[in-house]
Design a protein around this motif. Sequence first.
Motif, short mmCIF file in Angstrom:
data_model
loop_
_atom_site.label_atom_id
_atom_site.label_comp_id
_atom_site.label_asym_id
_atom_site.label_seq_id
_atom_site.Cartn_x
_atom_site.Cartn_y
_atom_site.Cartn_z
N ARG A 71 6.01 50.03 3.89
CA ARG A 71 5.02 50.83 4.60
C ARG A 71 3.64 50.46 4.11
N THR A 72 2.72 50.42 5.03
CA THR A 72 1.34 50.12 4.68
C THR A 72 0.49 51.34 4.97
N TYR A 73 -0.32 51.74 4.01
CA TYR A 73 -1.21 52.88 4.16
C TYR A 73 -2.65 52.40 4.05
N THR A 74 -3.50 52.98 4.86
CA THR A 74 -4.92 52.73 4.76
C THR A 74 -5.54 53.95 4.10
N LEU A 75 -6.18 53.75 2.98
CA LEU A 75 -6.78 54.85 2.23
C LEU A 75 -8.29 54.85 2.44
N TYR A 76 -8.83 56.05 2.61
CA TYR A 76 -10.26 56.20 2.81
C TYR A 76 -10.82 57.13 1.75
N ILE A 82 -13.22 60.20 0.78
CA ILE A 82 -13.55 61.41 1.52
C ILE A 82 -14.89 61.27 2.24
N THR A 83 -15.79 60.55 1.65
CA THR A 83 -17.12 60.37 2.26
C THR A 83 -17.07 59.50 3.52
N GLU A 84 -15.97 58.77 3.72
CA GLU A 84 -15.84 57.92 4.90
C GLU A 84 -15.26 58.67 6.10
N LEU A 85 -14.80 59.89 5.88
CA LEU A 85 -14.13 60.65 6.94
C LEU A 85 -15.14 61.47 7.75
N SER A 86 -14.81 61.68 9.02
CA SER A 86 -15.60 62.59 9.85
C SER A 86 -15.31 64.02 9.41
N GLU A 87 -16.15 64.96 9.82
CA GLU A 87 -15.91 66.37 9.47
C GLU A 87 -14.56 66.85 10.01
N GLU A 88 -14.23 66.42 11.22
CA GLU A 88 -12.95 66.80 11.83
C GLU A 88 -11.77 66.27 11.01
N ALA A 89 -11.87 65.02 10.56
CA ALA A 89 -10.80 64.42 9.75
C ALA A 89 -10.69 65.12 8.40
N LYS A 90 -11.83 65.50 7.81
CA LYS A 90 -11.81 66.24 6.54
C LYS A 90 -11.09 67.57 6.70
N GLU A 91 -11.41 68.28 7.78
CA GLU A 91 -10.78 69.59 8.04
C GLU A 91 -9.28 69.43 8.25
N LYS A 92 -8.89 68.44 9.02
CA LYS A 92 -7.46 68.20 9.28
C LYS A 92 -6.72 67.85 7.99
N ALA A 93 -7.31 66.98 7.18
CA ALA A 93 -6.68 66.59 5.92
C ALA A 93 -6.54 67.79 4.99
N HIS A 94 -7.57 68.62 4.92
CA HIS A 94 -7.52 69.80 4.06
C HIS A 94 -6.45 70.78 4.53
N THR A 95 -6.39 71.02 5.83
CA THR A 95 -5.39 71.94 6.38
C THR A 95 -3.98 71.44 6.11
N GLU A 96 -3.73 70.17 6.34
CA GLU A 96 -2.40 69.62 6.08
C GLU A 96 -2.07 69.67 4.61
N TRP A 97 -3.04 69.43 3.76
CA TRP A 97 -2.80 69.51 2.32
C TRP A 97 -2.40 70.92 1.92
N LEU A 98 -3.10 71.93 2.46
CA LEU A 98 -2.77 73.32 2.15
C LEU A 98 -1.36 73.65 2.57
N TYR A 99 -0.99 73.26 3.79
CA TYR A 99 0.33 73.62 4.30
C TYR A 99 1.45 72.82 3.67
N ASN A 100 1.20 71.61 3.25
CA ASN A 100 2.26 70.78 2.68
C ASN A 100 2.32 70.85 1.16
N ARG A 101 1.18 70.89 0.50
CA ARG A 101 1.16 70.89 -0.95
C ARG A 101 1.42 72.27 -1.52
N TYR A 102 0.93 73.27 -0.84
CA TYR A 102 1.08 74.62 -1.33
C TYR A 102 2.23 75.33 -0.66
N PHE A 103 3.33 74.64 -0.50
CA PHE A 103 4.50 75.28 0.08
C PHE A 103 4.97 76.39 -0.85
N TYR A 104 5.11 77.54 -0.32
CA TYR A 104 5.53 78.70 -1.10
C TYR A 104 7.02 78.91 -0.84
#
Length: 89
Positions: free
Chosen positions: A6-11, A13-35
């Motif tokens: 698998r190949t991943y492209t890493l960016y 945070i300063t390279e992301l749009s505001e929309e991409a930052k929000e999406k990444a943060h939301t997914e991180w909350l829901y996936n990393r903070y699984f209760y």
Amino acid sequence: MRTETRTYTLYRITELSEEAKEKAHTEWLYNRYFYGWTHENRQTLNTFCERFGIVCRNWRYDACNYSYDYRSRQEDCIDRLNGGGWRPI
């Protein structure tokens, strides 16, 4: 046996749009903070609601926030109950 690559492209945070930052943060909350007790907590809430005649909608929470809407299916006078019993107003 087979090997998959698998190949991943890493960016940064300063390279992301505001929309991409929000999406990444939301997914991180829901996936990393699984209760782990979410399902058990929901079952407990459902049982409470059944026993006390409450309808709870839009129930959700994560590591940082919670929200819910509820409504009693009982008569409106239930809001006037207190420790001394029901008294008509």
